[in-house]
Design a protein around this motif. Structure first.
Motif, PDB file in Angstrom:
ATOM      1  N   VAL A 144       0.854  -1.196   0.000  1.00  0.00           N
ATOM      2  CA  VAL A 144       0.000   0.000   0.000  1.00  0.00           C
ATOM      3  C   VAL A 144       0.886   1.242   0.000  1.00  0.00           C
ATOM      4  O   VAL A 144       1.696   1.445   0.894  1.00  0.00           O
ATOM      5  N   ALA A 145       0.701   2.038  -1.048  1.00  0.00           N
ATOM      6  CA  ALA A 145       1.561   3.206  -1.271  1.00  0.00           C
ATOM      7  C   ALA A 145       0.723   4.430  -1.628  1.00  0.00           C
ATOM      8  O   ALA A 145       1.199   5.341  -2.294  1.00  0.00           O
ATOM      9  N   ALA A 146      -0.539   4.432  -1.194  1.00  0.00           N
ATOM     10  CA  ALA A 146      -1.458   5.488  -1.630  1.00  0.00           C
ATOM     11  C   ALA A 146      -1.539   6.661  -0.659  1.00  0.00           C
ATOM     12  O   ALA A 146      -2.357   7.559  -0.852  1.00  0.00           O
ATOM     13  N   GLY A 147      -0.685   6.669   0.361  1.00  0.00           N
ATOM     14  CA  GLY A 147      -0.685   7.794   1.306  1.00  0.00           C
ATOM     15  C   GLY A 147      -0.137   9.050   0.639  1.00  0.00           C
ATOM     16  O   GLY A 147       0.663   8.978  -0.287  1.00  0.00           O
TER      17      GLY A 147
ATOM     18  N   GLY B 235      -7.640   4.117  -1.824  1.00  0.00           N
ATOM     19  CA  GLY B 235      -8.852   4.712  -1.292  1.00  0.00           C
ATOM     20  C   GLY B 235      -8.546   5.829  -0.316  1.00  0.00           C
ATOM     21  O   GLY B 235      -7.402   6.247  -0.156  1.00  0.00           O
TER      22      GLY B 235
ATOM     23  N   SER C 108      -8.727   5.782   2.911  1.00  0.00           N
ATOM     24  CA  SER C 108      -8.076   5.342   4.158  1.00  0.00           C
ATOM     25  C   SER C 108      -7.154   4.176   3.811  1.00  0.00           C
ATOM     26  O   SER C 108      -7.293   3.556   2.744  1.00  0.00           O
TER      27      SER C 108
ATOM     28  N   SER D  34      -7.509   1.239   0.880  1.00  0.00           N
ATOM     29  CA  SER D  34      -6.461   0.933  -0.097  1.00  0.00           C
ATOM     30  C   SER D  34      -6.131  -0.559  -0.082  1.00  0.00           C
ATOM     31  O   SER D  34      -5.923  -1.167  -1.136  1.00  0.00           O
TER      32      SER D  34
ATOM     33  N   ASP E 256       3.264  -1.921   4.159  1.00  0.00           N
ATOM     34  CA  ASP E 256       3.333  -0.465   3.964  1.00  0.00           C
ATOM     35  C   ASP E 256       4.548  -0.118   3.101  1.00  0.00           C
ATOM     36  O   ASP E 256       5.686  -0.440   3.478  1.00  0.00           O
ATOM     37  N   ALA E 257       4.315   0.610   2.008  1.00  0.00           N
ATOM     38  CA  ALA E 257       5.451   1.100   1.220  1.00  0.00           C
ATOM     39  C   ALA E 257       6.355   1.990   2.065  1.00  0.00           C
ATOM     40  O   ALA E 257       7.542   2.142   1.776  1.00  0.00           O
ATOM     41  N   ALA E 258       5.785   2.542   3.131  1.00  0.00           N
ATOM     42  CA  ALA E 258       6.539   3.447   4.005  1.00  0.00           C
ATOM     43  C   ALA E 258       7.551   2.718   4.891  1.00  0.00           C
ATOM     44  O   ALA E 258       8.237   3.353   5.688  1.00  0.00           O
TER      45      ALA E 258
ATOM     46  N   LYS F  63       8.552   2.921  10.066  1.00  0.00           N
ATOM     47  CA  LYS F  63       7.653   3.501   9.061  1.00  0.00           C
ATOM     48  C   LYS F  63       8.078   4.949   8.845  1.00  0.00           C
ATOM     49  O   LYS F  63       8.059   5.749   9.777  1.00  0.00           O
TER      50      LYS F  63
HETATM   51  O1  C5P Z   1      -0.693   6.888   6.925  1.00  0.00           O
HETATM   52  P1  C5P Z   1      -0.045   5.640   7.420  1.00  0.00           P
HETATM   53  O2  C5P Z   1       1.289   5.905   8.014  1.00  0.00           O
HETATM   54  O3  C5P Z   1      -0.911   4.786   8.278  1.00  0.00           O
HETATM   55  O4  C5P Z   1       0.229   4.811   6.108  1.00  0.00           O
HETATM   56  C1  C5P Z   1       0.695   3.496   6.136  1.00  0.00           C
HETATM   57  C2  C5P Z   1       0.775   2.985   4.699  1.00  0.00           C
HETATM   58  O5  C5P Z   1      -0.535   2.992   4.144  1.00  0.00           O
HETATM   59  C3  C5P Z   1       1.659   3.850   3.797  1.00  0.00           C
HETATM   60  O6  C5P Z   1       2.507   3.016   3.021  1.00  0.00           O
HETATM   61  C4  C5P Z   1       0.657   4.608   2.944  1.00  0.00           C
HETATM   62  O7  C5P Z   1       1.104   4.870   1.625  1.00  0.00           O
HETATM   63  C5  C5P Z   1      -0.535   3.653   2.903  1.00  0.00           C
HETATM   64  N1  C5P Z   1      -1.830   4.337   2.723  1.00  0.00           N
HETATM   65  C6  C5P Z   1      -2.613   4.009   1.626  1.00  0.00           C
HETATM   66  N2  C5P Z   1      -3.811   4.643   1.425  1.00  0.00           N
HETATM   67  C7  C5P Z   1      -4.237   5.595   2.277  1.00  0.00           C
HETATM   68  C8  C5P Z   1      -3.449   5.935   3.409  1.00  0.00           C
HETATM   69  C9  C5P Z   1      -2.243   5.277   3.611  1.00  0.00           C
HETATM   70  O8  C5P Z   1      -2.211   3.156   0.816  1.00  0.00           O
HETATM   71  N3  C5P Z   1      -5.392   6.212   2.029  1.00  0.00           N
END
Ligand code: C5P
Length: 229
Positions: free
Chosen positions: A8-11, A78, A80, A84, A103-105, A209
């Motif tokens: 998940v990399a959508a943040g 998405g 949240s 995603s 998490d991509a983070a 993270k």
């Molecule tokens: O925001 P947070 O630190 O919880 O994000 C954790 C991971 O979730 C990150 O890799 C971020 O890219 C991803 N994420 C996402 N979609 C979102 C929010 C966060 O893919 N709407």
């Protein structure tokens, strides 16, 4: 048969303050998301990978990953994290029998750590990377002073990857309502709530993270001198 990984990399990466998605910020010579993708591509048992991108940045993510890592799909995320993850689950082939979410983070993940989490599924329907809490924990009172000390015995910090039998996690997400998809911060929490036993797998090494700029300097130093096993 085999495991499907969702990165998940959508943040938005707003807290990093770079003005571009966190996943695309360069760390130790490559975009953040590419470090995780390489670790999953090299992990035994991982057959397919889906990357969830910030909506509108799918092409940027594709360029960041290149073609060599064999990513199955790049899909828009998405509003949240858990929405995603749901988009990633929907994009995985039905044939996968295990789903890993990462998490991509967290670019310090290694192929060996992915394999260790997968091995946790030998005995449980879910297994997550985690670390015992090392600091003494304080709960703040309303005015920002210490309200109380929380006993840290038995407390762990939850990380990613988080792995589940595919059918189990698909059922968890099918059962979740909008409130849970907006509020839950990891998949294990959603599984636990439904009585699913999730195993803690001690990562035994840094798996931070990236959230604020100082985190980038730290992972840059660690990745600069570290090869992914
Ligand atoms: O925001 P947070 O630190 O919880 O994000 C954790 C991971 O979730 C990150 O890799 C971020 O890219 C991803 N994420 C996402 N979609 C979102 C929010 C966060 O893919 N709407």
């Amino acid at each position: 048969m085999g495991a499907g990984a969702i990165i998940v990399a959508a943040g938005s990466g707003e807290r990093l303050g770079y003005g571009l998605p966190k996943a695309l910020v360069r760390v130790a010579g490559r975009p953040l998301v590419a470090w995780s993708a390489q670790a999953f591509a090299g992990a035994r048992g991982v057959d397919t990978m889906v990357v969830v991108a910030p909506p509108g940045d799918e092409k940027g993510i594709a360029a960041a990953l290149g073609e060599s890592l064999g990513v199955h799909a790049i899909v828009p995320g998405g509003s949240s994290r858990q929405r995603s993850v749901a988009a990633g689950i929907a994009a995985l082939p039905d044939s996968v029998d295990v789903i890993l979410v990462h998490d991509a983070a967290r670019p310090l993940i290694t192929s060996a750590m992915v394999e260790a989490v997968l091995a946790g599924l030998d005995s449980h329907d879910g297994a997550i990377a985690a670390a015992p809490v090392a600091d003494t924990l304080k709960r703040a009172a309303a005015d920002g002073v210490i309200g109380e000390t929380v006993d840290r015995a038995g407390l762990w910090g939850a990380q990613t990857p988080q792995a589940f039998r595919a059918q189990v996690i698909r059922e968890v997400f099918a059962d979740a309502d909008d409130t849970e998809l907006d509020a839950a911060t990891d998949c294990a929490g959603m599984a636990e709530r439904r009585g699913i036993a999730v195993r803690l797998v001690d990562t035994g090494r840094p798996n931070i993270k990236v959230t604020v700029p100082a985190d980038l300097a730290l992972v840059e130093a660690l990745l600069g001198g570290t090869r992914i096993a």
